[in-house]
Design a protein around this motif. Structure first.
Motif, mmCIF file in Angstrom:
data_model
loop_
_atom_site.group_PDB
_atom_site.id
_atom_site.type_symbol
_atom_site.label_atom_id
_atom_site.label_comp_id
_atom_site.label_asym_id
_atom_site.label_seq_id
_atom_site.Cartn_x
_atom_site.Cartn_y
_atom_site.Cartn_z
ATOM 1 N N ARG A 101 99.517 29.375 50.388
ATOM 2 C CA ARG A 101 100.797 29.252 49.706
ATOM 3 C C ARG A 101 101.521 30.590 49.606
ATOM 4 O O ARG A 101 102.469 30.745 48.844
ATOM 5 N N GLY A 102 101.053 31.582 50.362
ATOM 6 C CA GLY A 102 101.702 32.885 50.357
ATOM 7 C C GLY A 102 101.535 33.637 49.049
ATOM 8 O O GLY A 102 102.407 34.433 48.674
ATOM 9 N N GLN A 103 100.408 33.423 48.353
ATOM 10 C CA GLN A 103 100.162 34.080 47.078
ATOM 11 C C GLN A 103 98.808 34.789 47.095
ATOM 12 O O GLN A 103 98.018 34.632 48.026
ATOM 13 N N GLN A 104 98.551 35.561 46.039
ATOM 14 C CA GLN A 104 97.331 36.357 46.005
ATOM 15 C C GLN A 104 96.940 36.716 44.579
ATOM 16 O O GLN A 104 97.748 36.592 43.646
ATOM 17 N N LEU A 105 95.694 37.152 44.433
ATOM 18 C CA LEU A 105 95.250 37.823 43.214
ATOM 19 C C LEU A 105 95.630 39.286 43.399
ATOM 20 O O LEU A 105 95.020 39.998 44.204
ATOM 21 N N ALA A 106 96.655 39.731 42.693
ATOM 22 C CA ALA A 106 97.280 41.015 42.999
ATOM 23 C C ALA A 106 96.373 42.210 42.753
ATOM 24 O O ALA A 106 96.592 43.287 43.315
ATOM 25 N N PHE A 107 95.318 42.059 41.917
ATOM 26 C CA PHE A 107 94.428 43.187 41.630
ATOM 27 C C PHE A 107 93.439 43.432 42.761
ATOM 28 O O PHE A 107 92.593 44.324 42.667
ATOM 29 N N GLU A 108 93.533 42.651 43.838
ATOM 30 C CA GLU A 108 92.771 42.884 45.070
ATOM 31 C C GLU A 108 91.267 42.928 44.823
ATOM 32 O O GLU A 108 90.614 43.967 44.969
ATOM 33 N N PRO A 109 90.658 41.799 44.457
ATOM 34 C CA PRO A 109 89.231 41.796 44.106
ATOM 35 C C PRO A 109 88.348 42.265 45.250
ATOM 36 O O PRO A 109 88.487 41.817 46.391
ATOM 37 N N PRO A 110 87.424 43.176 44.958
ATOM 38 C CA PRO A 110 86.523 43.661 46.004
ATOM 39 C C PRO A 110 85.415 42.669 46.313
ATOM 40 O O PRO A 110 85.037 41.854 45.465
ATOM 41 N N LEU A 113 86.178 44.042 38.004
ATOM 42 C CA LEU A 113 86.229 44.929 39.160
ATOM 43 C C LEU A 113 87.506 44.679 39.957
ATOM 44 O O LEU A 113 87.803 43.543 40.314
ATOM 45 N N SER A 114 88.235 45.753 40.247
ATOM 46 C CA SER A 114 89.507 45.641 40.951
ATOM 47 C C SER A 114 89.516 46.561 42.168
ATOM 48 O O SER A 114 88.764 47.538 42.234
ATOM 49 N N GLY A 115 90.380 46.255 43.123
ATOM 50 C CA GLY A 115 90.460 47.006 44.356
ATOM 51 C C GLY A 115 91.558 48.046 44.371
ATOM 52 O O GLY A 115 92.097 48.432 43.330
ATOM 53 N N PRO A 116 91.947 48.508 45.571
ATOM 54 C CA PRO A 116 92.901 49.619 45.700
ATOM 55 C C PRO A 116 94.254 49.386 45.033
ATOM 56 O O PRO A 116 94.889 50.341 44.586
ATOM 57 N N ARG A 117 94.711 48.123 44.950
ATOM 58 C CA ARG A 117 96.032 47.876 44.385
ATOM 59 C C ARG A 117 96.062 48.006 42.859
ATOM 60 O O ARG A 117 97.112 47.857 42.238
ATOM 61 N N ARG A 118 94.956 48.300 42.262
ATOM 62 C CA ARG A 118 94.898 48.443 40.804
ATOM 63 C C ARG A 118 95.905 49.470 40.300
ATOM 64 O O ARG A 118 96.475 49.319 39.221
ATOM 65 N N ILE A 119 96.146 50.536 41.063
ATOM 66 C CA ILE A 119 97.052 51.586 40.595
ATOM 67 C C ILE A 119 98.496 51.108 40.507
ATOM 68 O O ILE A 119 99.319 51.711 39.822
ATOM 69 N N LYS A 120 98.816 50.007 41.178
ATOM 70 C CA LYS A 120 100.176 49.459 41.129
ATOM 71 C C LYS A 120 100.232 48.158 40.341
ATOM 72 O O LYS A 120 101.150 47.938 39.545
ATOM 73 N N ALA A 121 99.244 47.285 40.543
ATOM 74 C CA ALA A 121 99.290 45.942 39.964
ATOM 75 C C ALA A 121 98.472 45.794 38.698
ATOM 76 O O ALA A 121 98.609 44.800 37.987
ATOM 77 N N GLY A 122 97.592 46.760 38.394
ATOM 78 C CA GLY A 122 96.733 46.632 37.228
ATOM 79 C C GLY A 122 95.379 46.030 37.577
ATOM 80 O O GLY A 122 95.111 45.659 38.729
ATOM 81 N N ALA A 123 94.525 45.926 36.569
ATOM 82 C CA ALA A 123 93.166 45.426 36.744
ATOM 83 C C ALA A 123 93.099 43.926 36.485
ATOM 84 O O ALA A 123 94.088 43.291 36.127
#
Length: 383
Positions: free
Chosen positions: A81-90, A112-122
């Motif tokens: 659906r063109g969506q995501q979990l924005a915190f980029e789970p590792p 636990l969050s991935g690289p996008r945490r600095i922009k999208a949060g945890a």
């Protein structure tokens, strides 16, 4: 090995916990089971029966899902659906020798969050609600699919990152976001640790909306840009002028592969016997940590979150060189994410708490789990 309890309904779960006379270890798929102190439990509480989508509202950007649902299943559904979990789970399955990328409940429990945490949060910033059962055997629900201002404790955020020590979660409600149309990664080569952090800081302070910034030593600094193609191209050119250095540009497919490897700590997966730390500090402190350790230990490392997250692999030892690692930074916290069971039993896996915070943690534990039967000691001994 103790008994395995596998509840199928929240009522059944509540009955099992209320009737328990000895500690229980909570697991979903078991992917992150070996992070934390070993849990000495009489039985295992298998939460994999709580699996499936309760409600997905793409137009409202809301996902309500049972806690045992595999993360891979959720990400596939969202991507369609063109969506995501924005915190980029590792996905730590390769890193920890697990068979699966884990469940959504385990992800919330670990925060636990991935690289996008600095922009999208945890993870904690995207949790809207939880349902579960406390260590007293009481079913509870907190939060809802509708975002509203409330008074009192924010229980969804409280249980996020509690590693199953407060409650067994049966379902979670998450905010999802649109996935970017495209991505590119700006690559800078030939920088040392201090220069890399300086470049990443410049990029993050710029108006170029960098969504991830990482440094792989002796390789490159990587700066990711996401969004619609014309915007990405414009911001890439602007970023080049801000950095005042020669840049390379990595196209979308290669960019996605690179960030997946950084997200999952892939460069450390080949040495399973080597203890691995994740240290969260002020980005400006990261080069000093490496400088303090490099002459004493044979280390490998990676900077993520623009230097705010230091992945650190150290040689095998009985104590994962805890004193040296923790002594290398004054402010921040370090978590031992991979080590043999004997090592995890002997050291502080999570950052030791100051007295006031430890007392508060004990009161919270007593309120949620007065008998101390849910994952006792996994985070801190005695809790």
């Amino acid at each position: 090995m103790g008994a395995v309890l596998k509840p199928a309904t929240p009522a059944e779960l509540a009955e099992m916990i209320a009737a328990a006379e000895a500690p229980l270890e909570i697991i979903g798929t078991g992917t992150r089971r070996h992070i934390g102190h070993p849990v000495q439990a009489a039985a295992t509480l298998d939460m994999s029966g709580f699996s499936g989508i309760i409600a997905y509202e793409p137009e409202e950007l809301i996902l309500d899902v049972q806690a045992g649902t595999p993360l891979a299943e959720i990400e596939t559904m969202l991507a369609a659906r063109g969506q995501q979990l924005a915190f980029e789970p590792p996905d730590f399955s390769a890193l920890l020798g697990a068979a699966h990328s884990g469940s959504i409940g385990g992800l919330v429990a670990s925060n636990l969050s991935g690289p996008r945490r600095i922009k999208a949060g945890a993870v904690r910033d995207h949790i809207l609600g939880v349902h579960g059962v406390t260590g007293a055997g009481n079913a509870f629900k907190a939060g809802a699919r509708v975002v509203k201002n409330v008074t009192g404790y924010d229980m969804p955020k409280l249980v996020t990152g509690s590693w199953g020590t407060l409650a067994a979660l049966t379902s979670v409600i998450l905010k999802v976001l649109p996935a970017p149309e495209t991505e590119e990664t700006v690559v800078l080569r030939g920088l040392d640790d201090a220069q890399a952090v300086e470049a990443m800081s410049l990029a993050m302070q710029s108006p170029c909306e960098v969504s991830a910034a990482a440094y792989v030593p002796d390789e490159a600094v990587y700066l990711r840009l996401e969004g619609i193609a014309p915007s990405v191209a414009y911001r890439r050119d602007q970023l080049g002028r801000v950095l005042k250095r020669p840049i390379e540009v990595m196209a979308a497919k290669s960019s996605a592969t690179t960030w997946k490897a950084i997200r999952d700590g892939a460069m450390f997966a080949g040495n399973p016997r080597h203890p691995l730390w994740r240290i969260s500090v002020a980005p400006s402190d990261a080069p000093g940590i490496i400088s303090a350790l490099r002459d004493k230990l044979d280390i490998r490392y990676l900077f993520d979150w623009a230097g705010g997250l230091v992945w650190l692999e150290v040689p095998p030892s009985h104590d994962a060189t805890e004193a040296l690692v923790r002594g290398s930074f004054r402010a921040g916290h370090g978590t031992l994410v991979r080590a043999p069971e004997a090592t995890r039993a002997a050291v502080n896996v999570f950052q030791p708490q100051e007295a006031a915070l430890a007392a508060l943690s004990a009161r919270v534990k007593d309120a949620f789990d007065p008998r101390h039967i849910l994952n006792p000691g996994r985070m801190y001994r005695g809790l």
